[in-house]
Design a protein around this motif. Structure first.
Motif, short mmCIF file in Angstrom:
data_model
loop_
_atom_site.label_atom_id
_atom_site.label_comp_id
_atom_site.label_asym_id
_atom_site.label_seq_id
_atom_site.Cartn_x
_atom_site.Cartn_y
_atom_site.Cartn_z
N GLY A 63 32.78 -16.03 -27.83
CA GLY A 63 33.13 -16.08 -26.41
C GLY A 63 32.30 -17.06 -25.63
N MET A 64 31.00 -17.12 -25.91
CA MET A 64 30.14 -18.03 -25.17
C MET A 64 30.47 -19.48 -25.53
SD MET A 64 26.42 -16.19 -24.91
CE MET A 64 25.70 -17.43 -23.86
N THR A 65 30.72 -19.73 -26.81
CA THR A 65 31.07 -21.10 -27.20
C THR A 65 32.37 -21.53 -26.53
OG1 THR A 65 30.17 -20.47 -29.35
CG2 THR A 65 31.26 -22.61 -29.20
N THR A 102 37.50 -12.48 -25.86
CA THR A 102 38.31 -13.02 -24.78
C THR A 102 37.69 -12.76 -23.41
OG1 THR A 102 39.58 -10.99 -24.93
CG2 THR A 102 40.49 -12.90 -26.00
N GLY A 103 37.21 -11.52 -23.21
CA GLY A 103 36.64 -11.16 -21.91
C GLY A 103 35.46 -12.03 -21.55
N VAL A 104 34.52 -12.15 -22.48
CA VAL A 104 33.29 -12.89 -22.17
C VAL A 104 33.59 -14.38 -22.04
CG1 VAL A 104 32.43 -13.29 -24.52
CG2 VAL A 104 30.83 -13.01 -22.67
N PRO A 132 21.91 -13.64 -17.54
CA PRO A 132 21.96 -12.32 -16.90
C PRO A 132 23.36 -11.71 -16.90
CG PRO A 132 20.70 -13.85 -15.57
CD PRO A 132 21.27 -14.65 -16.68
N ILE A 133 24.37 -12.52 -16.60
CA ILE A 133 25.74 -12.01 -16.58
C ILE A 133 26.15 -11.57 -17.98
CG2 ILE A 133 28.12 -12.56 -15.99
CD1 ILE A 133 27.07 -14.86 -14.38
N VAL A 134 25.75 -12.36 -18.98
CA VAL A 134 26.10 -12.02 -20.35
C VAL A 134 25.45 -10.69 -20.76
CG1 VAL A 134 25.84 -12.72 -22.75
CG2 VAL A 134 26.52 -14.37 -21.05
#
Lengths: 322, 322
Positions: free
Chosen positions: A138-140, A196-198, A239-241
């Motif tokens: 998700g982060m990538t 998907t969400g992240v 922080p959000i993650v």
């Protein structure tokens, strides 16, 4: 040169929430001194979290569950029973009914307490692995889509739309036919949905961060795209993650339980909280506690982590709390 | 408005094509085939097996079969089940109404619970009522629906019967012995619908509460206060509508969760719906049925999102489409 701009970027970011306190009056070198003395962003968040009783209780409960689950072999040694061998002379014993099985036995005469511990180990492993995989994907995807925009962004986000149009559990069932055995395969299956969400979250955040002045400043000093993403954007997204991770871990636990319950997850004879619930279905009349305990474990771990996530959200981002 | 709806309807086409392609690929690339059941049957010769495969159209490569499937599906032909050779549409027609009834009932219960509770806990912010609902909301949010359903069965069906109280039916859509009238169906619907509703009502209550708190801060609320209107009138006439409006979008977005939840709840209560059909189809490699049910759920999800967006525009004149 690039090092210098990193410094500036973090300074602006960390100093911003501190301004209303009215302690930092000056600018330039004076402010830098104050920053050195004042606690960092995470230290302050921890301090805030520690004051919140409910979050602290949740944290303690979470730690207890983790110790209980990953200490399964120790629990087995204490009970003197393993999770595989059943005693057919003592089937569906209630809790505290005999000296041997504290929480009673299941339909095969296996000790429920021992199985809960081993089941917890698998449930917790699958949940945390799927969280890690979801975050990695998700982060990538999110940062690439947000940072580069254009066609890459459209393609990736349409893919997210497609995945989100299928009810989650159905997609999990479809995928789990592929990777049926093994906790790692199962974690990949759950992550295939979980990212998907992240990715949407990160994309949105990156979109708003990439036009900030300090990113422009870094670009002017000749920083590469990779440097900008890893050194200037990621630290601000963390922080959000963290909040997302703690709030989505419970749903990952619930997904694992549902899959194992439906017979598409962790297979027998390995216990998981989900497949223990499945085992108990035919024995409601004889022993209701057999169904109660595994469900209770799922419930209490999801609840504790949810409460912890709420606390973390309030501590890390004052804007997000009402 | 009409143009917007048409554009959105056209936008559904590539999305659904993407979903169908992905699901078809997933189903057909999985190891295992609908003819596996004949593989070890000594009465079936390899040549017969070949003939069966040929008749079912399983010998073509999967991407060719996808276009064949697509062409047929667009003409309303969903094929026949690979398991019992009944037309897929017959199976769906018998199961879909049950799922829709269950989901709609759950939706209705959630709304009826969530709106008053959410509004009240915002109006009486930080009161005992607010705190108690908060605890319950977090609790139900973390509750595995499998376990909640099981606990309901244990208490209201099994234990009530043991105690000689009037008890609820354990499972099914209707009583198999001469049941099936409206009252019998409602009695069978109560527990599954409550289970499904309670899990989602929690999130909605919190959402309405935060919306309400947001609205109360607006300038027009202060104006209404300043005009000397009573609190009751300001809440009812000015705040309520604006706070509840975004719920329309949320319901639309929540539809996949609702169907996903229904799938699990159907399983717990042996309530024959689309979810049960999907699980059976996946367990027996019955691609044609699985394909149809997953597409049906995806279609309803996408349509639900569209209706939510359109309704939002109808209800909120500030939203302009162009």
């Amino acid at each position: 040169m690039s090092q210098q701009s990193t410094q500036t970027g973090q300074e602006i970011n960390e100093a911003a929430p501190e301004q209303p306190a009215g302690r930092t009056g000056g600018l330039g070198s004076e402010k830098r001194n104050v920053l050195k003395e004042s606690p960092g962003f995470y230290a302050r968040a921890w301090r805030k979290l520690r004051k919140d009783t409910l979050s602290m209780i949740a944290l303690v409960v979470t730690i207890i569950i983790v110790i209980f689950s990953f200490g399964a072999p120790v629990i087995a040694r204490l009970t003197g029973l393993d999770y595989m061998t059943g005693n057919y002379a003592a089937v569906l014993v209630g809790p505290f009914e005999n000296g041997e099985n504290i929480l009673g036995t299941d339909n095969n005469g296996r000790d429920i307490l021992t199985r809960l511990a081993y089941g917890g180990r698998i449930s917790m492993t699958v949940a945390s692995l799927s969280l890690i995989f979801s975050l990695a994907i998700g982060m990538t995807v999110g940062s690439v889509a947000g940072f580069f925009g254009g066609a890459i962004d459209s393609v990736l986000m349409r893919l997210v739309d497609v995945i989100l149009s299928i009810p989650g559990i159905t997609l999990l069932l479809l995928l789990s036919v592929w990777f049926r055995p093994g906790p790692i395969g199962l974690s990949f299956v759950i992550a295939a949905l979980g990212w998907t969400g992240v990715s949407r979250l990160i994309r949105g955040e990156v979109l708003s961060l990439k036009n900030r002045d300090y990113v422009d400043a870094a670009r002017v000093t000749g920083a590469s795209n990779r440097q900008i993403i890893t050194r200037h954007i990621f630290p601000n997204v963390i922080p959000i993650v963290l909040v997302w991770a703690s709030l989505s871990l419970p749903s990952l636990i619930l997904y694992e339980a549902a899959l194992s319950y439906l017979g598409f997850g962790v297979g027998i004879p390995n216990p998981s909280w989900g497949n223990m619930l499945d085992d108990s279905r035919s024995y409601f009349t004889q022993s209701w506690t057999f169904a109660f305990f595994p469900g209770f474990m799922i419930f209490i771990s999801a609840l504790a982590i949810n409460l912890l996530g709420n606390g973390l959200r309030d501590a890390l981002d004052p804007r997000l709390g009402e | 408005m009409t143009r917007y709806i048409i554009r959105r309807l056209l936008g559904m086409i590539p999305l659904l094509l993407g979903v169908s392609f992905m699901v078809f690929a997933l189903l057909n690339l999985v190891p295992g085939s609908p003819t596996d059941q004949f593989e070890f049957n000594p009465n079936i010769k390899p040549s017969d097996l070949e003939r069966i495969r040929e008749n079912l159209g399983l010998n073509a490569p999967w991407y060719q079969r996808y276009f064949i499937w697509l062409g047929n599906a667009l003409q309303g032909d969903l094929g026949i089940s690979f398991r019992n050779y009944v037309p897929v549409w017959t199976t769906i027609k018998s199961a879909l109404p049950n799922t829709l009834v269950l989901s709609l009932a759950a939706l209705l219960i959630s709304i009826v619970f969530a709106i008053p509770v959410g509004v009240l806990s915002a109006v009486k912010r930080n009161s005992v009522f607010d705190r108690v609902t908060n605890i319950f909301a977090t609790g139900f949010y973390s509750m595995p629906s499998i376990w909640l359903g099981m606990l309901m069965i244990i208490l209201f069906s099994v234990k009530f019967q043991q105690w000689g109280l009037p008890s609820m039916p354990v499972s099914g859509v209707k009583d198999l012995r001469g049941g099936g009238d409206i009252w019998d169906r409602i009695v069978h619907l109560v527990m599954p619908a409550m289970t499904l509703a309670l899990v989602s009502v929690a999130g909605w209550t919190r959402y309405i509460r935060s919306q309400m708190l947001e609205v109360v801060r607006q300038d027009y609320m202060r104006t209404a206060d300043a005009k000397g209107l009573t609190k009751r009138v300001t809440i009812q006439r000015h705040a309520f509508k604006n706070a509840v409006l975004p719920l329309v979008t949320l319901i639309g977005l929540d539809i996949p969760n609702l169907f996903g939840g229904a799938l699990i709840v159907e399983n717990v209560f042996g309530y024959r719906g689309i979810g049960q059909v999907t699980i059976e189809a996946l367990q027996s490699n019955d691609y044609s049925v699985a394909m149809a049910t997953v597409m049906m759920l995806a279609f309803l999800t996408v349509l639900g999102n569209l209706i939510a967006d359109v309704l939002y525009g109808v209800l909120d004149p500030r939203v302009r489409y162009d």
